[in-house]
Design an enzyme around this catalytic site. Structure first.
Site, PDB file in Angstrom:
ATOM      1  N   ARG A   1      74.750 -15.171   3.159  1.00 32.20           N
ATOM      2  CA  ARG A   1      74.788 -14.196   2.068  1.00 32.20           C
ATOM      3  C   ARG A   1      73.563 -13.289   2.110  1.00 32.20           C
ATOM      4  O   ARG A   1      72.550 -13.650   2.701  1.00 32.20           O
ATOM      5  CB  ARG A   1      74.801 -14.908   0.722  1.00 32.20           C
ATOM      6  CG  ARG A   1      76.032 -15.730   0.499  1.00 32.20           C
ATOM      7  CD  ARG A   1      76.058 -16.298  -0.894  1.00 32.20           C
ATOM      8  NE  ARG A   1      77.335 -16.948  -1.123  1.00 32.20           N
ATOM      9  CZ  ARG A   1      77.872 -17.162  -2.307  1.00 32.20           C
ATOM     10  NH1 ARG A   1      77.220 -16.785  -3.404  1.00 32.20           N
ATOM     11  NH2 ARG A   1      79.038 -17.746  -2.429  1.00 32.20           N
TER      12      ARG A   1
ATOM     13  N   ASP B   1      70.835 -16.776   1.530  1.00 29.15           N
ATOM     14  CA  ASP B   1      71.127 -18.026   0.823  1.00 29.15           C
ATOM     15  C   ASP B   1      70.847 -19.259   1.680  1.00 29.15           C
ATOM     16  O   ASP B   1      70.248 -19.159   2.752  1.00 29.15           O
ATOM     17  CB  ASP B   1      72.583 -18.033   0.345  1.00 29.15           C
ATOM     18  CG  ASP B   1      73.555 -18.150   1.503  1.00 29.15           C
ATOM     19  OD1 ASP B   1      73.210 -17.691   2.609  1.00 29.15           O
ATOM     20  OD2 ASP B   1      74.645 -18.712   1.317  1.00 29.15           O
TER      21      ASP B   1
ATOM     22  N   HIS C   1      75.081 -21.828  -0.987  1.00 30.63           N
ATOM     23  CA  HIS C   1      74.124 -21.460  -2.024  1.00 30.63           C
ATOM     24  C   HIS C   1      73.945 -22.551  -3.061  1.00 30.63           C
ATOM     25  O   HIS C   1      73.184 -22.384  -4.008  1.00 30.63           O
ATOM     26  CB  HIS C   1      74.611 -20.184  -2.699  1.00 30.63           C
ATOM     27  CG  HIS C   1      76.018 -20.337  -3.202  1.00 30.63           C
ATOM     28  ND1 HIS C   1      77.087 -20.379  -2.342  1.00 30.63           N
ATOM     29  CD2 HIS C   1      76.519 -20.503  -4.440  1.00 30.63           C
ATOM     30  CE1 HIS C   1      78.192 -20.563  -3.042  1.00 30.63           C
ATOM     31  NE2 HIS C   1      77.880 -20.640  -4.326  1.00 30.63           N
TER      32      HIS C   1
END
Ligand code: G16
Length: 546
Positions: free
Chosen positions: A285, A280, A115
């Site tokens: 994620r 992400d 991320h």
């Protein structure tokens, strides 16, 4: 046959993998020999590479393709027989895990800083996943690190660049490089796990969703699965073009960074879609939103646990669930209701591997927007989205209704995470050390009016292989079930990030509609006072609240 070049090198002293592989700024990775040293250390310390298959790909961030060409040349010089590389160098982290497992590979090298922002001034990263498809456990990352400390040479071939845009096989000396469709194996696995017919019918019935790929790797996966295979209208996927700087964005699916999505889902009236989701940089994620409704990752795991049998791949039931220590205890309550175990592990997906391999846990998740199961050995963003879609389709309930059902059955756990980013390292470490030193004296005292029942630094013994991990975060538990956790992030590349996790259960349904920050206000004040955060850092408040 090209000659193998054996290049002399000297160690870099900063190649210790963190929570998820080696993450540094692009400028660090662009130093001569930096990537090469780490890759050679992988080849040297993980047995069995000769004649083996290596999976290779990344999240498409700046430096991805350059690094891939180097790794291909090094793989050929180190006896790898076949490299499976995603087209254009792309493979999401769960996609790579899937390919490693499906194709019986020796392991995979995944290029990603997850991320973290990308681009020439952003971050880059590299991680190794062994043959079970999961993040390397600490005994492997320790061995790789030890090797980086003593490395004296690396091996590479001088060969032309491989064309990463054309599917099919090419050769580099006697090694085969197969450029694969990054989506194919993964999409087939999703079709086996979820009821695609039911989800297709949901979309046909007018259900509207918005998936924000944040200009990262899940764009092609989401378009293929949601729009092509499940018939969601074109435009369901936004920001679907992977860009090497994520359009100068921060590809972290939370309420702060997935701004486009949040604005749409919180629009007035019918303008808001029924469901929103984001993933992400490397696709592991996820964030799930209902219409004007945010689902915390902890509640998401708990709701999936309660409703898992609605999805064909989980119809047999859930053997157990696992969550990282700072994740809220909502999954524990869901597990207790089902009469199954809930395991508490340190932060980091690698700690779930043994539980999944041993069949002790079927589902697992983390507060940091990670959810997954035994279908691969990584957390999996799109999988979570499809799971939610499947449950919505099978139950006929909205995302919000499903979460409210959860609260009605197990209580609501108000939960928030406050991040203090980019603190001076020494300051953050001193704060944590001072807090640790005070732990023995906290038991039995009252803090902010609450009685402390436990104050420790989380230590873990893996119930499968007996390995241990200590110093995994300070936790303070109160008599009323409230909890405060403090830990330093293991994924940053600049300074230190202090994460403070704050939660308290609320069992009275009449109080399930409070604003989270208001519901936790007194505990937030206690968390600050206990560690002296504002006094020590001079910060007026956290940088990011999720
Ligand atoms: C990585 C790990 C996750 C972990 C997270 C924690 O996530 O893969 O298992 O929960 O780091 O990050 P921090 O140490 O900053 O709190 P990702 O998505 O960055 O690979």
């Amino acid at each position: 046959m090209s000659a193998i070049r054996v290049e002399p090198t000297t160690p870099f002293d900063d190649q210790k993998p963190g929570t998820s592989g080696l993450r540094k700024t692009v400028s660090v990775f662009r130093q001569p020999r930096y990537l090469e040293n780490f890759v050679q250390a992988i080849f040297d310390s993980v047995p069995g590479r000769q004649g083996a298959t290596l999976v290779l790909g990344g999240d498409g961030r700046f430096h991805n393709k350059t690094a891939i060409q180097t790794i291909i040349r090094m793989a050929a010089a180190n006896g790898i027989a076949r490299v499976l590389v995603g087209r254009d160098g792309l493979l999401s982290t769960p996609g790579a895990s899937c390919v490693i497992r499906e194709r019986g590979a020796w392991g995979g090298i995944i290029l990603s800083a997850s991320h973290n922002p990308g681009g020439p001034d952003g971050d880059f990263g590299i991680k190794f996943n062994p043959s079970n498809g999961g993040p390397a456990p600490e005994r492997i990352t320790d061995a790789i690190y030890a090797r980086t400390r003593e490395i004296g040479e690396y091996c590479i071939l001088d060969t032309p660049e491989v064309d990463l845009s054309a599917l099919g096989e090419q050769t580099v000396d006697d090694m085969v490089v197969e450029v694969i469709d990054p989506v194919a194996d993964y999409a087939a696995l999703m079709e086996r796990l979820f009821d695609f017919d039911a989800i297709r019918a949901l979309f046909q019935g007018g259900f509207r969703m918005c998936f924000d790929a944040m200009h990262a790797v899940t764009g092609p996966y989401a378009r293929e699965i949601l729009e092509n295979r499940l018939g969601a209208p074109a435009g369901t996927v936004i920001n679907g073009e992977p860009l090497d700087d994520f359009n100068e964005g921060h590809p972290d699916p939370n309420l702060v960074h997935a701004r486009d999505l949040v604005e749409r889902l919180f629009a007035d009236g019918d303008a808001a879609p029924d469901m929103g989701a984001a993933s992400d940089g490397d696709g592991d994620r996820n964030m799930i939103l209902g219409r004007r409704f945010y689902v915390t990752p902890s509640d998401s795991l708990a709701a999936l646990t309660l409703n898992a049998t609605l999805a064909p791949g989980y119809a047999r039931g859930v053997a157990g669930v696992a969550r990282s220590m700072p994740t809220s205890r909502a999954p524990d309550r869901a597990a207790a209701l089902l009469g199954i175990p809930c395991f508490e592990t340190p932060t980091g997906w690698k700690f779930f591997g043994t539980l999944l391999d041993a069949g002790k846990a079927t589902l697992c998740g983390e507060e940091s927007f990670g959810t997954g199961s035994d279908h691969v050995r990584e957390k999996d963003g799109l999988w979570a989205v499809l799971f939610w879609l499947n449950i919505v389709a099978a139950s006929g309930k909205s995302v919000e209704d499903l979460v409210r059902d959860l609260w009605a059955r197990v209580g609501r756990i108000y939960y928030t995470r406050h991040d203090y980013e980019d603190l001076p390292k020494r300051q953050a470490e001193t704060l944590m050390n001072d807090l640790r030193a005070r732990l023995p004296s906290l038991f039995g005292t009252k803090q902010g009016g609450r009685l402390v029942m436990l104050a420790d630094d989380f230590a873990y013994t893996d119930p499968v292989d007996g390995s241990t991990a200590s110093g995994q975060g300070v936790r303070i538990l109160f008599e009323d079930g409230a909890r405060i956790v403090y830990r330093l992030s293991g994924t940053g590349t600049a300074g230190a990030t202090l994460r403070v996790y704050i939660e308290r259960p609320e069992d009275d349904p009449a109080r399930h509609d409070m604003d989270t920050q208001a519901a936790l206000a007194d505990l937030i004040a206690t968390a600050d006072a206990l560690a002296g955060i504002q006094d020590r850092t001079g910060r007026g408040g956290p940088t990011v609240i999720t």
